[in-house]
Design an enzyme around this catalytic site. Structure first.
Site, PDB file in Angstrom:
ATOM      1  N   ASP A  38      -5.288   0.229   3.732  1.00 49.82           N
ATOM      2  CA  ASP A  38      -3.936   0.445   3.200  1.00 49.82           C
ATOM      3  C   ASP A  38      -3.015   0.877   4.334  1.00 49.82           C
ATOM      4  O   ASP A  38      -3.455   1.051   5.479  1.00 49.82           O
ATOM      5  CB  ASP A  38      -3.956   1.487   2.073  1.00 49.82           C
ATOM      6  CG  ASP A  38      -2.930   1.168   0.980  1.00 49.82           C
ATOM      7  OD1 ASP A  38      -1.804   0.762   1.330  1.00 49.82           O
ATOM      8  OD2 ASP A  38      -3.262   1.331  -0.213  1.00 49.82           O
ATOM      9  N   HIS A  62       0.030  -8.180  -8.549  1.00 51.58           N
ATOM     10  CA  HIS A  62       1.202  -8.238  -9.436  1.00 51.58           C
ATOM     11  C   HIS A  62       2.467  -7.690  -8.769  1.00 51.58           C
ATOM     12  O   HIS A  62       3.574  -7.857  -9.295  1.00 51.58           O
ATOM     13  CB  HIS A  62       0.929  -7.502 -10.751  1.00 51.58           C
ATOM     14  CG  HIS A  62       0.740  -6.024 -10.619  1.00 51.58           C
ATOM     15  ND1 HIS A  62      -0.250  -5.348 -11.294  1.00 51.58           N
ATOM     16  CD2 HIS A  62       1.414  -5.062  -9.928  1.00 51.58           C
ATOM     17  CE1 HIS A  62      -0.174  -4.053 -11.020  1.00 51.58           C
ATOM     18  NE2 HIS A  62       0.838  -3.863 -10.188  1.00 51.58           N
TER      19      HIS A  62
END
Length: 340
Positions: free
Chosen positions: A200, A247
């Site tokens: 990340d 998404h």
């Protein structure tokens, strides 16, 4: 007799604002945490603790009782229901309050401007003129609440994923965009042989490390800081997890991310897409469709269908194997694909 159509379903939809704000306020006041462990209290106790008059205290407690969040006994005392005790007590493994706070403080104000998102086709939870994306380290609401909220949303979903798929043959898992660490923690607890790498942004890794250490898993969960749009993913993993990542992005970016993940996998490696999938006919389910609408206010993406993902996976050199469904707050299933 012909069934009569009534406006009651519309009233139930409209009253959602009342229910959510009651839940959010009770969570902010830590009502359920105060009643944890079998404790009980009266409306007068609650009013005194928070410096409230009797009337508003009783109204909030009555609303929470009607919603199934509290139980009112014959002696006039309130106590937690099993759901509140499990998911609304701060410090419990599957505490959901962090996500409630995110919706209340981050998303709720944006919905007052949802028409702007609709007409302008842009998010309203962050400044699109100043920030490159939702995930800006200098956004105070995101820094203070978002990642804790994502951990809160993901914890029980990760629990369901751990039971839905057998990770016995997965030795090393790469959790791409795994900030918060909920999936790594839950999967490592269920599968003692498993080792996880969280990939990340640098500031997200820094935020997540203390949570992993608090879980006692810093010897099995490692971190690699980077950006999946500009950096290669670390190699040496036999499965890659994308949970509630895709998404957030438009179709072309989703396809870029899938190709990046495919490159990082060895032949036979698995890609796991854990999402709230919209049905292929785009008629539901309601939660997935509403969370997809939420992306209008939050990001440039939406919730995609399994058919859409399957086409993109094949283009990236991966063979999809269908969706394993489950009923989680953060996802309704996992789509597994294998690299040729």
């Amino acid at each position: 007799m012909k069934h009569q159509v009534t406006p009651l379903p519309l009233m139930e939809l409209t009253s959602g604002v009342y229910a959510f704000k009651a839940l959010a306020l009770a969570t902010e006041l830590e009502l359920f945490t105060d009643l944890s462990g079998g404790r009980a209290g009266t409306a007068a106790d609650f009013a005194e603790r928070h410096g409230l008059a009797q009337r508003p205290a009783e109204l909030l407690l009555t609303a929470c009782t009607a919603l199934g969040l509290l139980r009112l006994d014959s002696d006039g005392t309130y106590s937690n229901t099993p759901m509140s005790e499990e998911f609304l007590v701060r410090g419990k493994p599957y505490y959901f309050g962090g996500w409630i706070t995110v919706v209340d403080r981050h998303e709720y104000p944006a919905y007052l401007k949802l028409a702007d998102s609709l007409r302008g086709n842009h998010p309203t939870t962050w400044d699109v003129e100043r920030q490159e994306s939702l995930f800006a380290p200098d956004d105070p609401v995101v820094a203070e609440h978002f990642w804790r909220g994502m951990h809160s949303l993901s914890a029980y979903t990760a629990h369901l994923l751990a039971g839905a798929l057998d990770f016995a043959k997965v030795d090393r898992l790469l959790d791409v965009g795994g900030g918060g660490g909920a999936f790594g923690v839950e999967l490592c607890r269920r599968y003692p042989h498993l080792r996880v790498t969280v990939f990340d942004l640098p500031f997200v890794c820094d935020l997540t490390r203390p949570w992993v250490a608090a879980a006692g898993l810093d010897d099995r969960i490692a971190f690699t800081a980077g950006d999946f749009f500009t950096d290669r993913l670390p190699a040496g993993h036999d499965a890659v997890l994308l949970s509630n990542i895709l998404h957030d992005w438009g179709e072309s970016d989703v396809q870029r991310i899938l190709k990046t993940c495919a490159v990082a996998l060895p032949p036979g490696g698995l890609l796991l897409i854990c999402e709230s999938f919209v049905a292929d006919d785009k008629q539901g389910p309601p939660l997935a469709a509403l969370m997809s609408l939420n992306m209008l206010a939050e990001t440039w993406g939406r919730n995609y269908t399994a058919a859409e993902y399957s086409a993109w996976l094949r283009a990236a050199g991966l063979e999809p194997d269908g969706v394993t469904p489950f009923d989680g707050p953060g996802a309704n299933g996992v789509l597994v694909a294998r690299k040729h």
